[in-house]
Design a protein around this motif. Structure first.
Motif, PDB file in Angstrom:
ATOM      1  N   SER A  36      -3.686   9.386  -1.129  1.00  0.00           N
ATOM      2  CA  SER A  36      -3.917   8.765   0.509  1.00  0.00           C
ATOM      3  C   SER A  36      -4.402   7.376   0.631  1.00  0.00           C
ATOM      4  O   SER A  36      -5.601   7.375  -0.270  1.00  0.00           O
ATOM      5  N   VAL A  37      -4.165   6.614   1.790  1.00  0.00           N
ATOM      6  CA  VAL A  37      -4.797   5.478   1.790  1.00  0.00           C
ATOM      7  C   VAL A  37      -5.293   5.310   3.434  1.00  0.00           C
ATOM      8  O   VAL A  37      -4.277   5.531   4.040  1.00  0.00           O
ATOM      9  N   LEU A  38      -6.400   4.959   3.672  1.00  0.00           N
ATOM     10  CA  LEU A  38      -7.044   4.418   4.784  1.00  0.00           C
ATOM     11  C   LEU A  38      -6.881   3.142   4.941  1.00  0.00           C
ATOM     12  O   LEU A  38      -7.841   2.564   4.086  1.00  0.00           O
ATOM     13  N   GLU A  97       0.938  -1.376   0.101  1.00  0.00           N
ATOM     14  CA  GLU A  97      -0.001  -0.117  -0.004  1.00  0.00           C
ATOM     15  C   GLU A  97       1.007   1.371   0.035  1.00  0.00           C
ATOM     16  O   GLU A  97       0.503   2.162  -0.785  1.00  0.00           O
ATOM     17  N   PRO A  98       1.788   1.205   0.835  1.00  0.00           N
ATOM     18  CA  PRO A  98       2.602   2.708   0.799  1.00  0.00           C
ATOM     19  C   PRO A  98       3.363   2.898  -0.594  1.00  0.00           C
ATOM     20  O   PRO A  98       3.588   3.896  -1.228  1.00  0.00           O
ATOM     21  N   LEU A 125      -1.857  -8.315   9.910  1.00  0.00           N
ATOM     22  CA  LEU A 125      -1.005  -7.298   9.670  1.00  0.00           C
ATOM     23  C   LEU A 125      -0.137  -7.536   8.275  1.00  0.00           C
ATOM     24  O   LEU A 125       0.498  -8.775   8.093  1.00  0.00           O
ATOM     25  N   PRO A 126      -0.529  -6.746   7.722  1.00  0.00           N
ATOM     26  CA  PRO A 126       0.322  -6.930   6.198  1.00  0.00           C
ATOM     27  C   PRO A 126       1.769  -6.768   6.342  1.00  0.00           C
ATOM     28  O   PRO A 126       2.461  -6.060   7.309  1.00  0.00           O
ATOM     29  N   PRO A 127       2.679  -7.128   5.342  1.00  0.00           N
ATOM     30  CA  PRO A 127       4.186  -7.293   5.749  1.00  0.00           C
ATOM     31  C   PRO A 127       4.903  -6.012   5.586  1.00  0.00           C
ATOM     32  O   PRO A 127       5.751  -5.762   6.552  1.00  0.00           O
ATOM     33  N   TRP A 128       4.278  -4.795   5.053  1.00  0.00           N
ATOM     34  CA  TRP A 128       4.596  -3.528   5.356  1.00  0.00           C
ATOM     35  C   TRP A 128       4.341  -2.927   6.594  1.00  0.00           C
ATOM     36  O   TRP A 128       5.185  -2.022   6.898  1.00  0.00           O
ATOM     37  N   VAL A 129       3.465  -3.388   7.161  1.00  0.00           N
ATOM     38  CA  VAL A 129       3.297  -2.853   8.652  1.00  0.00           C
ATOM     39  C   VAL A 129       4.321  -3.666   9.354  1.00  0.00           C
ATOM     40  O   VAL A 129       4.992  -2.974  10.513  1.00  0.00           O
ATOM     41  N   ALA A 130       4.143  -4.877   9.343  1.00  0.00           N
ATOM     42  CA  ALA A 130       5.040  -5.822  10.363  1.00  0.00           C
ATOM     43  C   ALA A 130       6.243  -6.696   9.590  1.00  0.00           C
ATOM     44  O   ALA A 130       5.702  -7.791   9.155  1.00  0.00           O
ATOM     45  N   PRO A 131       7.048  -6.142   9.486  1.00  0.00           N
ATOM     46  CA  PRO A 131       8.175  -6.836   8.334  1.00  0.00           C
ATOM     47  C   PRO A 131       8.762  -8.171   9.035  1.00  0.00           C
ATOM     48  O   PRO A 131       9.522  -8.872   8.310  1.00  0.00           O
ATOM     49  N   SER A 132       8.680  -8.297  10.323  1.00  0.00           N
ATOM     50  CA  SER A 132       9.149  -9.393  11.109  1.00  0.00           C
ATOM     51  C   SER A 132       8.205  -9.852  11.919  1.00  0.00           C
ATOM     52  O   SER A 132       7.217  -9.238  12.389  1.00  0.00           O
ATOM     53  N   GLY A 133       8.258 -11.217  12.389  1.00  0.00           N
ATOM     54  CA  GLY A 133       7.424 -11.985  13.226  1.00  0.00           C
ATOM     55  C   GLY A 133       7.480 -11.125  14.812  1.00  0.00           C
ATOM     56  O   GLY A 133       6.465 -11.246  15.222  1.00  0.00           O
TER      57      GLY A 133
END
Length: 738
Positions: free
Chosen positions: A267-269, A257-258, A277-285
């Protein structure tokens, strides 16, 4: 008889409704469940969010209880209020930005369904259809009256919350306009954005900028994926929600999304439910577990755009705030970020212009201090602080003929590239005028004409060019200083201590008595040259007004501090400069540019200067040659006698033939051998090519061939023709300043 009958029927209807309410009391949960089941099909949006769903369950139960209570308490006694959960639901809809009409529709449908359920129970308590009919009519009237009153209270709560939110958003917008962009620093502007938005809007705010956007305008591009985290701020210490630290670079996945927000500029909501959680929000476990524990639920992605260029991306995150971002929050974030983007773009454009102007400024200023036999010098240039901008201050040390030296300090009014470029042009002009040995007042007059021509060449939007300048000439032979000022602060002169006093502890520091003329660019007004003698080892301190003046500093106090420091100046001129800057500019960078030039005067040993007055008679030429030969022999430079006699012969011959008496020959020995011939005529000699049959016209050509350089300088009365010769490698060793 009709009125008592109606009263009796009304009493029976009220009693029946009370009986019906008591009968349904134990079935409140069942009625609420049936009501929710029906509403689920009609209004699925009530179950889109967990908090709305939970509040809907509570609100439905309270509505059932309130309506049954109204029937049981004989409704004619008073009006029933909306239950607390209904008011909370109105406020929640307001915070979510959901139209209140959707909530009112739910009320109407819900109460119709509830009335249907109550009416369905009436035949189980009585077989009197007339009573059931009257009770149903009364029930409908009471139910809709309750809906109307509840709706009014809910709408009031909704509007009150909306007004409160609007005030908060207006306050946030006002804070953003006042607190974002207070400096012309990119990083600080990004930090201000994060500070404002984490106060009452988001729980985490990050600002990423393209590396290319941090360099020069026109180079930022969404095609360059690398971004740098320039600022981030959280309501929690240490920003545990962010996997990056300030200064780190990263790139978002292409299908994230970014990345799409940057590519499209839209812009995105994003609402995040549960563990999704998408990967771009949480890149690691491990980071994902942190975010799930914090309860992250919504993210705003707002691109930074200014003047058609993509600068980067701003992320706003909520986790501690239970209410997720809505469309109105997105619009508010876009407004704040757009303002910040303009400020960031202004800052980076200013930073680029300042860097260019500073580079130009430093390139045009003297890079090293050239050793001069007349003076020992030290200089400093300090640009103004980043908000004020680079100005047009300059200094210069120019060697002149006759072992003299010119000291220059100037200040172009204005800031930025234009001021720096103007400074360069004026410095070049001063050097050109100094090269023809103009008197200080004449030089400033010509420089004034240069500024006036520059004003005519410039467009009106650039403003009027003006400048100040101080030009001083020091002669180590006569130890005389001549100087003139064009609107510039006079220099400070520090004379050495008297005999028997401790050196550098009781020297006198005072402003030179110099008439201050008008600034450059006014035209038509005269400049005056002041002349005074300087003892050897005196200090001459030239500076721009930024050293002694400021927004919060009085000029007189600045001069007093300057003189106090100079009265006990150390032997090292470099240390003297440092002490002056420390005492006068403790809070550097200054609000204005500062140019400082400190010179310690030297005097040539009289044994290194030889002078001979000559009669206006061609026979005196041979005597001049013998005089030059004897002086060179005394100085140990007999091997220069031939060329020197030739130069002396030609210069003296020209002075006697074409000049006016008195005629004087002067020889000066320093790092070069200088031969000067002066006379009272103002006629300037010039070099020409003599034809083969000409009997004369070759004198200056011979001088030019024998000397390294030669020239003419004019005084108030008459002129001086001079020529310099290099000393031979095996020649006498000359100690400068002696």
């Amino acid at each position: 008889m009709a009125i008592p009958y109606l009263r009796t029927m009304g009493t029976e209807v009220d009693a029946f409704l009370g009986q019906l309410a008591r009968h349904l009391g134990p079935q409140r949960k069942r009625l609420a469940g049936l009501l929710l089941e029906r509403l689920n099909g009609e209004l699925p949006e009530l179950w889109e969010n967990a908090d709305i769903e939970a509040l809907t369950l509570e609100e439905t139960a309270q509505h059932v209880t309130a309506l049954l209570g109204l029937l049981e308490a004989r409704p004619g006694a008073g009006a029933s209020k909306a239950p607390p959960a209904a008011l909370d639901m109105g406020r929640l809809y307001a915070r979510r930005g959901i139209p209140v009409s959707r909530l009112l529709r739910a009320y109407r449908l819900g109460h119709l369904i509830l009335l249907e359920q109550v009416q369905a129970e009436a035949p189980r308590l009585t077989g009197d259809w007339r009573l059931i009919h009257l009770a149903s009519m009364r029930l409908v009237a009471l139910g809709f009256g309750y809906v109307d009153r509840s709706s009014e209270e809910v709408v009031a709560a909704y509007q009150e919350e909306r007004d409160h939110l609007l005030q908060r958003r207006l306050a946030l917008t006002d804070r953003a306009s006042k607190r974002i962009g207070t400096t012309l620093d990119i990083t600080r502007t990004a930090e201000e954005l994060t500070e404002v938005c984490t106060e009452d809007f988001a729980d985490l705010v990050t600002v990423d900028l393209f590396d290319s956007a941090l360099d020069a305008p026109g180079r930022g591009s969404p095609d360059a994926p690398a971004q740098r985290r320039v600022a981030q701020r959280s309501v929690l210490d240490g920003c545990p929600e962010s996997p990056l630290r300030v200064g780190e670079t990263h790139a978002y996945p292409e299908d994230s999304e970014p990345a799409r927000a940057l590519a499209t500029g839209r812009s995105v909501l994003t609402h995040i439910a549960g563990n999704g959680l998408p990967p771009w929000v949480a890149p690691s476990g491990s980071h994902g577990r942190v975010l799930r524990d914090l309860g992250l639920h919504s993210v705003l992605l707002v691109p930074l755009h200014a003047r058609g260029e993509a600068l980067g991306l701003v992320q706003c995150v909520r986790h501690r705030t239970s209410v997720p971002f809505g469309e109105e929050d997105l619009a508010l974030a876009q407004e704040i970020v757009s303002r910040a983007a303009v400020s960031i773009d202004n800052a980076r454009r200013y930073t680029q212009e300042r860097a260019t102007a500073l580079t130009l400024q430093r390139t045009l200023l003297p890079r090293t201090t050239v050793e001069q036999p007349a003076v020992e010098t030290a200089a400093r240039y300090l640009p103004a602080g980043s908000r004020a901008g680079v100005g047009g201050d300059w200094y210069d040390v120019i060697p002149l003929s006759g072992a003299r030296v010119a000291l220059v300090v100037g200040d172009v009014v204005g800031r930025g590239l234009h001021a720096a470029a103007t400074m360069g042009r004026l410095r070049t002009a001063v050097r050109a005028f100094a090269d023809i040995d103009l008197m200080p007042d004449e030089l400033l007059t010509h420089l004034d004409d240069v500024v006036i021509r520059m004003q005519r060449e410039e467009s009106p939007d650039q403003g009027e060019t003006t400048a100040t300048c101080l030009y001083a000439v020091y002669d180590p032979v006569s130890r005389r200083c001549s100087l003139a000022s064009a609107g510039h602060v006079p220099p400070t002169v520090v004379t050495p201590s008297a005999a028997g006093e401790a050196p550098r502890t009781s020297g006198r520091a005072e402003l030179a008595d110099v008439p201050v003329g008008p600034p450059l660019g006014l035209g038509g007004l005269p400049f005056e040259t002041a002349e005074f003698d300087l003892p050897e080892d005196s200090l001459l301190v030239l500076h721009t007004d930024g050293l002694i003046a400021g927004r919060t500093r009085d000029v007189d106090l600045g001069l007093a501090t300057l003189h106090e420091v100079l009265a006990s100046a150390p032997d090292s001129l470099e240390e003297t400069c440092d002490r002056l800057l420390t005492a006068l500019l403790p809070g550097r960078p200054a609000a204005d540019d500062v140019a400082l030039l400190v010179a310690r005067t030297r005097a040539l040993d009289p044994d290194r200067v030889a002078t001979m007055d000559l009669p206006s008679d061609p026979a005196a030429v041979s005597g001049a040659r013998r005089f030059a030969s004897d002086v060179l022999a005394a100085w140990g430079l007999a091997n220069l006698s031939f060329t020197t006699e030739l130069v002396v012969s030609e210069l003296v011959t020209n002075a006697i033939r074409y000049g006016k008496p008195p005629v004087r020959l002067r020889l000066i020995l320093r790092s070069t051998l200088i031969c000067e011939v002066s006379d009272a005529s103002s006629t300037t000699p010039h070099l020409r090519r003599a034809r083969s049959y000409d009997e004369g016209g070759r004198g200056l050509l011979l001088v030019a061939q024998c000397a390294e350089c030669w020239g003419t300088r004019h005084g108030r009365e008459g002129k001086v023709i001079w020529a310099e010769q290099a000393l031979p490698a095996e020649g006498v060793t000359v100690v400068e300043g002696t």
